[in-house]
Structures are given as C-alpha cells and as structure tokens.
Write an enzyme that holds these catalytic residues in place. Structure first.
Site, PDB file in Angstrom:
ATOM      1  N   HIS A  38      30.799  10.216 -14.377  1.00 12.79           N
ATOM      2  CA  HIS A  38      29.734  10.340 -15.381  1.00 12.79           C
ATOM      3  C   HIS A  38      29.730  11.789 -15.867  1.00 12.79           C
ATOM      4  CE1 HIS A  38      25.507  10.675 -16.740  1.00 12.79           C
ATOM      5  NE2 HIS A  38      25.465   9.356 -16.776  1.00 12.79           N
ATOM      6  N   ASP A  78      28.265  11.781  -6.192  1.00 16.12           N
ATOM      7  CA  ASP A  78      27.286  11.272  -7.139  1.00 16.12           C
ATOM      8  C   ASP A  78      26.948   9.837  -6.711  1.00 16.12           C
ATOM      9  OD1 ASP A  78      26.054   9.958  -9.219  1.00 16.12           O
ATOM     10  OD2 ASP A  78      27.422  10.674 -10.776  1.00 16.12           O
ATOM     11  N   GLN A 138      24.565   5.309  -8.648  1.00 15.59           N
ATOM     12  CA  GLN A 138      24.684   3.846  -8.766  1.00 15.59           C
ATOM     13  C   GLN A 138      24.871   3.163  -7.412  1.00 15.59           C
ATOM     14  OE1 GLN A 138      24.118   2.243 -11.483  1.00 15.59           O
ATOM     15  NE2 GLN A 138      24.215   3.920 -12.956  1.00 15.59           N
ATOM     16  N   LYS A 183      16.830   4.720 -10.627  1.00 12.03           N
ATOM     17  CA  LYS A 183      17.829   3.654 -10.459  1.00 12.03           C
ATOM     18  C   LYS A 183      17.622   2.938  -9.128  1.00 12.03           C
ATOM     19  CE  LYS A 183      21.095   6.323 -13.201  1.00 12.03           C
ATOM     20  NZ  LYS A 183      21.288   5.714 -14.513  1.00 12.03           N
ATOM     21  N   CYS A 204      27.984   7.549 -20.979  1.00 12.32           N
ATOM     22  CA  CYS A 204      28.218   8.911 -20.435  1.00 12.32           C
ATOM     23  C   CYS A 204      29.507   8.994 -19.637  1.00 12.32           C
ATOM     24  CB  CYS A 204      27.032   9.395 -19.600  1.00 12.32           C
ATOM     25  SG  CYS A 204      25.522   9.567 -20.531  1.00 12.32           S
TER      26      CYS A 204
HETATM   27  N1  PMP Z   1      25.822   9.597 -12.394  1.00 10.43           N
HETATM   28  C1  PMP Z   1      25.909   8.289 -12.618  1.00 10.43           C
HETATM   29  C2  PMP Z   1      27.045   7.511 -12.008  1.00 10.43           C
HETATM   30  C3  PMP Z   1      24.953   7.665 -13.402  1.00 10.43           C
HETATM   31  O1  PMP Z   1      25.039   6.346 -13.643  1.00 10.43           O
HETATM   32  C4  PMP Z   1      23.901   8.428 -13.954  1.00 10.43           C
HETATM   33  C5  PMP Z   1      22.858   7.792 -14.850  1.00 10.43           C
HETATM   34  N2  PMP Z   1      23.390   7.083 -15.929  1.00 10.43           N
HETATM   35  C6  PMP Z   1      23.854   9.784 -13.678  1.00 10.43           C
HETATM   36  C7  PMP Z   1      24.830  10.338 -12.890  1.00 10.43           C
HETATM   37  C8  PMP Z   1      22.767  10.664 -14.205  1.00 10.43           C
HETATM   38  O2  PMP Z   1      21.544  10.302 -13.650  1.00 10.43           O
HETATM   39  P1  PMP Z   1      20.174  10.934 -14.201  1.00 10.43           P
HETATM   40  O3  PMP Z   1      20.240  10.757 -15.689  1.00 10.43           O
HETATM   41  O4  PMP Z   1      19.109  10.112 -13.560  1.00 10.43           O
HETATM   42  O5  PMP Z   1      20.177  12.364 -13.803  1.00 10.43           O
END
Ligand code: PMP
Length: 417
Positions: A134, A211, A214, A237, A375
């Site tokens: 991401h 990270d 998910q 999430k 993203c």
């Molecule tokens: N990493 C992953 C794999 C994600 O799916 C997301 C959210 N789409 C993020 C990071 C970023 O999370 P946040 O916007 O809650 O900081």
C-alpha cells in the site's frame, strides 16, 4: 501466526445472522429499497452495537482530557484510555509499554520511518519493500531515501499475486536497514508468510516493519511470538472507529527512539533551557489523543474476541470460495491475486469494461464495492492496468451477499457488453 495455520476450519455453528444483527447500518435499504450487500470492508468495516455504545457512553458520561486532571471525569477518561491500551496489547500479544497509539496504520509507519529509521539511515543504505505494498508502506520510505541518499529496493510479486520469496531473500543484503512488508495485501488478498520473513530478516540483523492493516480483523496475531520489530494497524478496519490506530513495537527499541512530534503529554519537564521526554509509549503520543478511539477499539476487540477471530477468518474463507465459484465463469473476468494463501479480497477487471461502470451498476443493485488503484498504483502497473474493482468480505457478510454480488456482476457484465 501464519494465517492459514491460524484459521480454524469453518465452524458449522457460526451464526452469521446473529453477527449481522449487531450491525445496525447493515439493516438499511439503498436505491429503491434494495438490500445492502456491503463488500467494501478492506476500505473500512462497519461498527457493531457494542462499539457504538462504548463511544456513546464515553462521550455521555466520562468525556474529559487524560493524564492531567484529578477530577472524577479525568480519572475515568484516563482509566478508560489506559485500560484500552492493556486490552489492545493483550489482544495482539504485545507489551503494554510497546503499544503506541496513533491515528492509524499510516501514522504508525511514519513514526517508525522518522523516529527509528531516519537517524540510522545513510547514503547507500537500502530499505526493502515488496511490489504489493500500500502507498502507506512505500511513500514514507521513499521520502527518507530522497533525504538521505538511501534506496528503496522492491521485491517482485509473482503472476498469481504471491510474493516471490526467493527474490525477496536475495534482496536482504548487508546494506538493508529495514524490511517493510504487508501482512495481507489489500488488493490481492495475498497472505504473506510473515513469520518466515521475520525469521529470515532477523538472521541477517535486519529490522522488520509489518503493515497489518488488512490482517488483524481476520486472523489471530501474536506479536511477541512473531518476533517482528514493528507492526502497524488501524482501528477502523477492525470494527472500531476511524482516526485511530496502533503501532506495536519491541519496547527496548522504543526506549532508544527520539520523539518525532513535540507537544503536551510527551514530556517529563520543560524549560527554555531544554526538555526531557516521557518514557514510551507516552513519548510518541504528543497532544490530546483520540481517547474515544482507544475506548472504541478496545470495545471492538472485546466484541471480536467474543465472536472469535479465527472463526471469523474461517467464515470469510468460505465466502471467498463461494464468491470465486459464483463469478468464475463470467466472460472476460480477470481476478488479481489467486495465490493459495489468500484473504477474502477479490480485486478484478472485466475485459472491455471500465471498473467505474462496473461499480456504478453494482451500486444500483445494492452492492457496495471499491474501484480505483486501492492505494497500490505500483502493483496495478505490475499487472498492466490502472485500476480494478474490489469486493472484500468481513465477518458479517453472508451467503446472500455472495449471491447478490454474483447476480449483480453477471447483470452488469451483460449490460456493458
Ligand atoms: N495498509 C494497507 C494494506 C491498507 O489496506 C490501508 C488502508 N487502505 C493502509 C495501509 C492505510 O491505513 P489507514 O488509512 O487507516 O492509515
């Protein structure tokens, strides 16, 4: 801790109807009285009654600032906030002193980048990421690399969406100062073998930053047993509130890290001659925190623990299998990510159609999916596309959601022919 090992077989007794009933938002009808099939869970999850009530209760009865006041409300707010830290640490198998509250995964990774890595980084050093990251796990490292003359090195993804583990290992070198990787890809659904990756990095003395955005709602996490240095996730999430997240870290690393934001609550003493800083985790929580966020996440974790995170993951695996079976024969369908270890996320394209047309037609039929690059622009480029549609499942999704999704997608494809 590796997900498929952590997943219990589907429990015949898993009562999805009673799970669903605890999420008020799911009961609504959309667009001309259509049943809502909410399949945008990788973007954010809905909140159960228990979380809504915890937030409501906090603001109605306990709202105050934390740590500084001695009055009854301040004491209750502080207790709620710090009890939440203990609860969250226990859920994740982490140390309380190594559980730092942030605004989310993004801020947690930035904290590691600026406080841990930047002071250690020199020209010629390398930061190892993967092609499936991401943007939150790419851009902070790129900014550091640009500032210092270090380099971001990328490990490739195979055609099936699995990580090329051999290529990743080859890129762990004596110059690697950080290995940052995603636990579960938000686009491919790929579940990376994080325990194996952490062990390989540790063998070479390379710190790891995972990270887990998910992963945490879908499989058990034991941060201590995993042995990683840093692990980031977001409350929203995990059936909790937005704007709140967690960085899990080894406390001895935090102890040696400088603050990255200054302000109230992160100091010991302040004078114009200089300031001394609080011990972690307070050192990394400058300013009034998202108190309700912490309390809401603790409530979400209580709720998920009672439901069973392994049972939730097993239920979602059934939905994934059923959904894949139901859509597999749609002409022109291309699913991104078919690796054997895969969470319940289906990103796809249909030849000759645009993902935004697909998602509009799904929306009109009550099916909520996401479109775009999610993203993960470099990952989409790797597959030669600029965007995709994505259906992602959570514990409250049921067989009817799968049927509705498959029927709506079939119809959308026919209408767009
Ligand atoms: N990493 C992953 C794999 C994600 O799916 C997301 C959210 N789409 C993020 C990071 C970023 O999370 P946040 O916007 O809650 O900081």
């Amino acid at each position: 801790m590796n997900a498929p090992d952590g997943l219990a077989p589907t429990l015949p007794g898993f009562d999805v109807a009673s799970v669903r009933a605890q999420f008020p938002v799911l009961a609504q009808r959309v667009h001309d009285d259509r049943r809502l099939a909410y399949l945008d869970n990788a973007a954010t999850t809905q909140k159960p009654e228990a979380v809504l009530q915890a937030l409501d209760h906090y603001y109605r009865h306990d709202n105050s600032n934390v740590h500084r006041g001695v009055h009854a409300l301040a004491a209750r707010a502080t207790k709620g906030y710090e009890d939440a830290r203990a609860r969250i640490a226990r859920f994740a198998g982490a140390d309380v002193a190594g559980t730092v509250f942030t605004r989310g995964t993004t801020e947690a990774i930035n904290l590691v980048a600026y406080s841990y890595l930047l002071p250690r980084l020199e020209a010629g050093d390398e930061i190892l990421v993967t092609e499936m990251e991401h943007h939150a796990n790419i851009v902070p490292w790129q900014i550091l690399a640009e500032r210092t003359g270090a380099r971001v090195v990328v490990a490739p993804v195979r055609d099936d969406g699995g990580l090329d583990l051999d290529a990743w290992r080859e890129r762990l070198t004596s110059r690697t100062r950080m290995a940052a990787f995603v636990h579960v890809s938000n686009t491919l659904g790929t579940i990376n073998p994080v325990a194996e990756m952490v062990a390989a990095a540790r063998e070479r003395g390379v710190p790891t930053c995972i990270d887990g955005a998910q992963a945490v709602a879908h499989m058990p996490l034991d941060f201590g047993a995993l042995g990683a240095d840093f692990y980031a996730f977001s409350a929203h999430k995990l059936y909790g509130p937005t704007g709140f997240g967690v960085l899990l870290a080894r406390p001895e690393l935090l102890a040696g890290m400088p603050p990255w934001q200054g302000g109230g609550d992160m100091i010991e003493t302040v004078s114009f001659d200089g300031t001394t800083f609080a011990e972690p985790p307070a050192r990394f929580e400058a300013g009034t925190p998202h108190i309700a966020g912490a309390i809401g996440l603790a409530a979400a974790i209580d709720w998920l623990d009672a439901t069973g995170v392994a049972a939730a993951g097993a239920h979602e695996q059934t939905l994934l299998r059923d959904a894949m079976d139901a859509i597999r024969d749609i002409p022109g369908l291309r699913v991104l990510g078919t690796a054997p270890d895969k969470a319940a996320i289906i990103a796809f394209t249909i030849d000759g159609t645009h993902p935004s047309d697909i998602s509009s037609l799904l929306d009109m039929q009550g099916v909520a999916v996401r479109i775009g690059h999610h993203c993960t622009m470099p990952l989409h480029s790797r597959f030669g596309i600029s965007g995709s549609a994505r259906a992602s499942f959570a514990v409250y999704n049921d067989g009817e959601d799968v049927t509705q999704f498959a029927a709506a997608l079939t119809k959308a494809r026919e209408m767009l022919r």
